[in-house]
Write an enzyme that holds these catalytic residues in place. Sequence first.
Site, PDB file in Angstrom:
ATOM      1  N   ASN A 178     -35.812 -36.317  62.494  1.00 39.42           N
ATOM      2  CA  ASN A 178     -35.642 -36.324  61.027  1.00 39.42           C
ATOM      3  C   ASN A 178     -35.993 -37.682  60.424  1.00 39.42           C
ATOM      4  O   ASN A 178     -35.871 -37.873  59.221  1.00 39.42           O
ATOM      5  CB  ASN A 178     -34.226 -35.894  60.623  1.00 39.42           C
TER       6      ASN A 178
ATOM      7  N   HIS B 252     -24.287 -32.317  60.558  1.00 38.51           N
ATOM      8  CA  HIS B 252     -24.506 -33.129  61.759  1.00 38.51           C
ATOM      9  C   HIS B 252     -23.192 -33.730  62.297  1.00 38.51           C
ATOM     10  O   HIS B 252     -22.776 -33.470  63.421  1.00 38.51           O
ATOM     11  CB  HIS B 252     -25.473 -34.280  61.444  1.00 38.51           C
ATOM     12  N   ASP B 253     -22.578 -34.584  61.491  1.00 32.41           N
ATOM     13  CA  ASP B 253     -21.410 -35.334  61.973  1.00 32.41           C
ATOM     14  C   ASP B 253     -20.159 -34.470  62.109  1.00 32.41           C
ATOM     15  O   ASP B 253     -19.407 -34.640  63.094  1.00 32.41           O
ATOM     16  CB  ASP B 253     -21.150 -36.517  61.042  1.00 32.41           C
TER      17      ASP B 253
HETATM   18  O1  RIB Z   1     -29.535 -37.609  61.868  1.00 33.51           O
HETATM   19  C1  RIB Z   1     -28.276 -37.357  61.291  1.00 33.51           C
HETATM   20  C2  RIB Z   1     -27.400 -38.560  61.361  1.00 33.51           C
HETATM   21  O2  RIB Z   1     -27.977 -39.623  60.621  1.00 33.51           O
HETATM   22  C3  RIB Z   1     -26.015 -38.328  60.737  1.00 33.51           C
HETATM   23  O3  RIB Z   1     -25.078 -39.111  61.418  1.00 33.51           O
HETATM   24  C4  RIB Z   1     -26.182 -38.836  59.332  1.00 33.51           C
HETATM   25  O4  RIB Z   1     -24.957 -39.322  58.778  1.00 33.51           O
HETATM   26  C5  RIB Z   1     -27.115 -39.981  59.541  1.00 33.51           C
HETATM   27  O5  RIB Z   1     -26.344 -41.105  59.905  1.00 33.51           O
HETATM   28 CA    CA Z   2     -23.584 -40.610  60.232  1.00 29.86          CA
END
Ligand code: RIB
Ligand code: CA
Length: 311
Positions: free
Chosen positions: A158, A240-241
């Site tokens: 990403n 994600h987190d």
């Molecule tokens: O790629 C996703 C991560 O990158 C997540 O932890 C988001 O908060 C960014 O830090």
């Molecule tokens: Ca993060």
Amino acid sequence: MLRIILDTDPGIDDALALFLALASPEVQLAAVTTVSGNVSVEQTTRNALTLLTLAGRSDIPVARGSAQPLVSTSIDAAHVHGANGLGEVDFPIPTLEPVTRHAVDLIIEMVMQAPGEITLVPIGPLTNIALAVRKEPRITERVREVVIMGGALRVPGNVTPHAEFNIASDAHAAHIVLHAGWPIRLVSLDTTTRAIMHRAQVEELAANGSRVTTAIRQMMSYYFEVFGPQHGNTDRFHMHDPLCLAAAFQPDLITWEPVYVDVELTGTLTQGTTVGYFNRPHTPAPNVLASVAVDTERFIRLYMERVAAAF
Ligand code: RIB
Ligand code: CA
């Protein structure tokens, strides 16, 4: 009770992960340590204090961490999370202060004092974690587990076509952490991009009108109305987190596979790329449990039920 240190760069999804930790009876949040990532460490530290103030939790120590990567120049994700890291929402000034100790020293102290008890959950760049390993290598024998949000093994990155933000932000730190010889679960984009919360679910979550659920809706509105539309997305938020945090206390939400994973340090186009040696003989022994599938429906239901009930 799972004692967790959350190493974080709030960040909208970091904020949602923090609220899930506070809402989960299985979790005792021992500390929050901050790192430069989505936005500067000054801002991520302020954001952590703001979020804990919102949640009414003055009992959790916040320690400021690394301001920049070990070697590479800083990148940020303010275009995703807003200049303030929390969706440009103008939250009240935090009433809490960080502790005076550096995040690295707090991590070392807590892990060394409680052998086998502390789970490290890094959900930002791994700079603090790498420095802690270098300063006190024995933490690798005393930590219970390290559950990392990072990497992209068999899906696109990403930040670049192949690199995920947390790893790409500090590839050298990631290399140290991946090769430290401690138990790692790697919650990568392979699963977090399938852990999607839809806007209607956010509205449902915020229906109780609490300070925290309202804050969640406000922050995510930025994502759905500013960043998302630039990428043809007005409805899907990648958790994600929050998925990484959930995996720490409920690992059966995810299907895991032991894999040898390494990270590219020198490639001009590929620095920060994580490479997973799936099903390849004659490779080094696995160094992580890699997330390969996720029960999204059960995870989102868990998130919504826990956070709505707690706040
Ligand atoms: O790629 C996703 C991560 O990158 C997540 O932890 C988001 O908060 C960014 O830090
Ligand atoms: Ca993060």
